[in-house]
Design a protein around this motif. Structure first.
Motif, PDB file in Angstrom:
ATOM      1  N   GLU A  71       0.791  -1.105  -0.003  1.00  0.00           N
ATOM      2  CA  GLU A  71       0.190  -0.063   0.177  1.00  0.00           C
ATOM      3  C   GLU A  71       0.779   1.413  -0.085  1.00  0.00           C
ATOM      4  OE1 GLU A  71      -2.581  -0.007   3.160  1.00  0.00           O
ATOM      5  OE2 GLU A  71      -3.829  -1.922   2.572  1.00  0.00           O
ATOM      6  N   GLY A  72       0.390   2.200  -0.570  1.00  0.00           N
ATOM      7  CA  GLY A  72       1.089   3.380  -0.975  1.00  0.00           C
ATOM      8  C   GLY A  72       0.286   4.671  -1.258  1.00  0.00           C
ATOM      9  N   LEU A  73       0.777   5.840  -1.099  1.00  0.00           N
ATOM     10  CA  LEU A  73       0.020   6.880  -1.563  1.00  0.00           C
ATOM     11  C   LEU A  73       0.335   7.176  -3.042  1.00  0.00           C
ATOM     12  CD1 LEU A  73      -1.594   9.430  -0.941  1.00  0.00           C
ATOM     13  CD2 LEU A  73       0.629  10.531  -0.234  1.00  0.00           C
ATOM     14  N   LEU A  74      -0.384   7.241  -3.965  1.00  0.00           N
ATOM     15  CA  LEU A  74      -0.552   7.533  -5.429  1.00  0.00           C
ATOM     16  C   LEU A  74      -0.069   8.939  -5.527  1.00  0.00           C
ATOM     17  CD1 LEU A  74      -2.621   5.084  -7.099  1.00  0.00           C
ATOM     18  CD2 LEU A  74      -0.264   4.690  -6.430  1.00  0.00           C
ATOM     19  N   TYR A 120      10.010   5.503  -3.357  1.00  0.00           N
ATOM     20  CA  TYR A 120       8.823   5.527  -4.428  1.00  0.00           C
ATOM     21  C   TYR A 120       9.056   4.590  -5.584  1.00  0.00           C
ATOM     22  CZ  TYR A 120       8.931  10.372  -2.159  1.00  0.00           C
ATOM     23  OH  TYR A 120       9.010  11.334  -1.597  1.00  0.00           O
ATOM     24  N   GLN A 121       8.057   3.791  -5.884  1.00  0.00           N
ATOM     25  CA  GLN A 121       7.827   2.997  -6.954  1.00  0.00           C
ATOM     26  C   GLN A 121       7.365   3.802  -8.303  1.00  0.00           C
ATOM     27  OE1 GLN A 121       5.225  -0.467  -6.795  1.00  0.00           O
ATOM     28  NE2 GLN A 121       5.693  -0.767  -9.189  1.00  0.00           N
ATOM     29  N   VAL A 122       8.219   4.324  -9.017  1.00  0.00           N
ATOM     30  CA  VAL A 122       7.857   5.186 -10.194  1.00  0.00           C
ATOM     31  C   VAL A 122       6.778   4.595 -11.059  1.00  0.00           C
ATOM     32  CG1 VAL A 122       8.849   6.777 -12.025  1.00  0.00           C
ATOM     33  CG2 VAL A 122      10.362   6.303  -9.923  1.00  0.00           C
ATOM     34  N   ARG A 158       4.243   6.086  -3.218  1.00  0.00           N
ATOM     35  CA  ARG A 158       5.035   6.706  -2.347  1.00  0.00           C
ATOM     36  C   ARG A 158       4.927   5.531  -1.012  1.00  0.00           C
ATOM     37  NH1 ARG A 158       7.143  11.615   1.296  1.00  0.00           N
ATOM     38  NH2 ARG A 158       7.130  10.449   3.297  1.00  0.00           N
ATOM     39  N   VAL A 159       5.877   4.965  -0.399  1.00  0.00           N
ATOM     40  CA  VAL A 159       5.901   3.897   0.434  1.00  0.00           C
ATOM     41  C   VAL A 159       6.558   4.366   1.881  1.00  0.00           C
ATOM     42  CG1 VAL A 159       6.409   1.562   1.070  1.00  0.00           C
ATOM     43  CG2 VAL A 159       5.503   1.912  -1.216  1.00  0.00           C
ATOM     44  N   ASP A 160       5.958   4.332   2.803  1.00  0.00           N
ATOM     45  CA  ASP A 160       6.735   4.811   3.954  1.00  0.00           C
ATOM     46  C   ASP A 160       6.805   3.639   5.129  1.00  0.00           C
ATOM     47  OD1 ASP A 160       6.617   7.997   4.111  1.00  0.00           O
ATOM     48  OD2 ASP A 160       4.828   7.268   3.032  1.00  0.00           O
TER      49      ASP A 160
END
Length: 210
Positions: free
Chosen positions: A13-16, A151-153, A166-168
């Motif tokens: 999970e991450g913020l797009l 960040y997975q681009v 964005r993964v924290d």
């Protein structure tokens, strides 16, 4: 079969973030760094570098102009290297390279050569060396900032950049950095790759992805 760290990054999970927001966000993260390593992992053998002057010249078939533009970027690259030095940050870029190199990879490699000559740390690793990690999918395109965030681009179906995830998750970030570092140890200095595989090739012709 146990999922690799790269599989878990893809499913995390991450913020797009859209492209402008990703650039602003990653710039903020970079400014916060006080030492450590920034990792960049590049896997795809083609990207659509929309809006890049040297890419536009390449698409137009003007190879001499491509090389001229790359040469003109030296001062800006050196400023970036100096800034990283003041922060105590090491920026390490790992380029996965296919054989034979695609026209895109040839184009990019001439840029990477300039970056290395100006002080950036870039290495190359043959795609065959990561095949065991790509049973589910190709390695993701990654930016890893210390042990804080990755960040997975993200790209559209034509490989035009559209932003990043964005993964924290600190554990995931730390493990990702270690995984890229392990690949780095198996790679070769980019100048060695360039001399062996790129330098003697004729000017590439614009083409689509591989």
């Amino acid at each position: 079969m146990t999922d690799s760290i790269f599989d878990r990054i893809r499913s995390a999970e991450g913020l797009l973030l859209d492209r402008p927001t990703y650039h602003a966000d990653s710039d903020d993260e970079e400014k916060k760094l006080d030492g450590g390593v920034v990792w960049k992992l590049e896997r795809a053998q083609f990207f659509n570098e929309v809006g890049d002057e040297a890419w536009d010249a390449f698409v137009a078939g003007d190879w001499a102009r491509v090389l001229e533009i790359f040469e003109s970027e030296r001062a800006a690259i050196r400023r970036d290297v100096a800034r990283y030095g003041r922060q105590g940050v090491r920026f390490r870029r790992l380029r996965i390279v296919g054989d034979p190199p695609t026209p895109y990879l040839q184009w990019e490699s001439h840029s990477h050569r300039i970056f290395v000559e100006c002080g950036h740390d870039i290495r190359a690793l043959d795609a065959a060396e990561v095949a065991g990690l790509e049973r589910a999918a190709a390695l993701p395109e990654l930016m890893v900032y210390g042990d804080c965030v990755l960040y997975q681009v993200r790209y559209d179906e034509g490989w035009t950049p559209i932003g990043a995830k964005r993964v924290d998750d600190r554990d995931l970030v730390t493990e990702a950095a270690a995984a890229v570092a392990a690949l780095w140890k198996r790679s070769e200095p980019f100048p060695d790759y360039f001399r062996r595989c790129i330098a003697e090739l004729p000017a590439p012709q614009p083409a689509g992805g591989d």
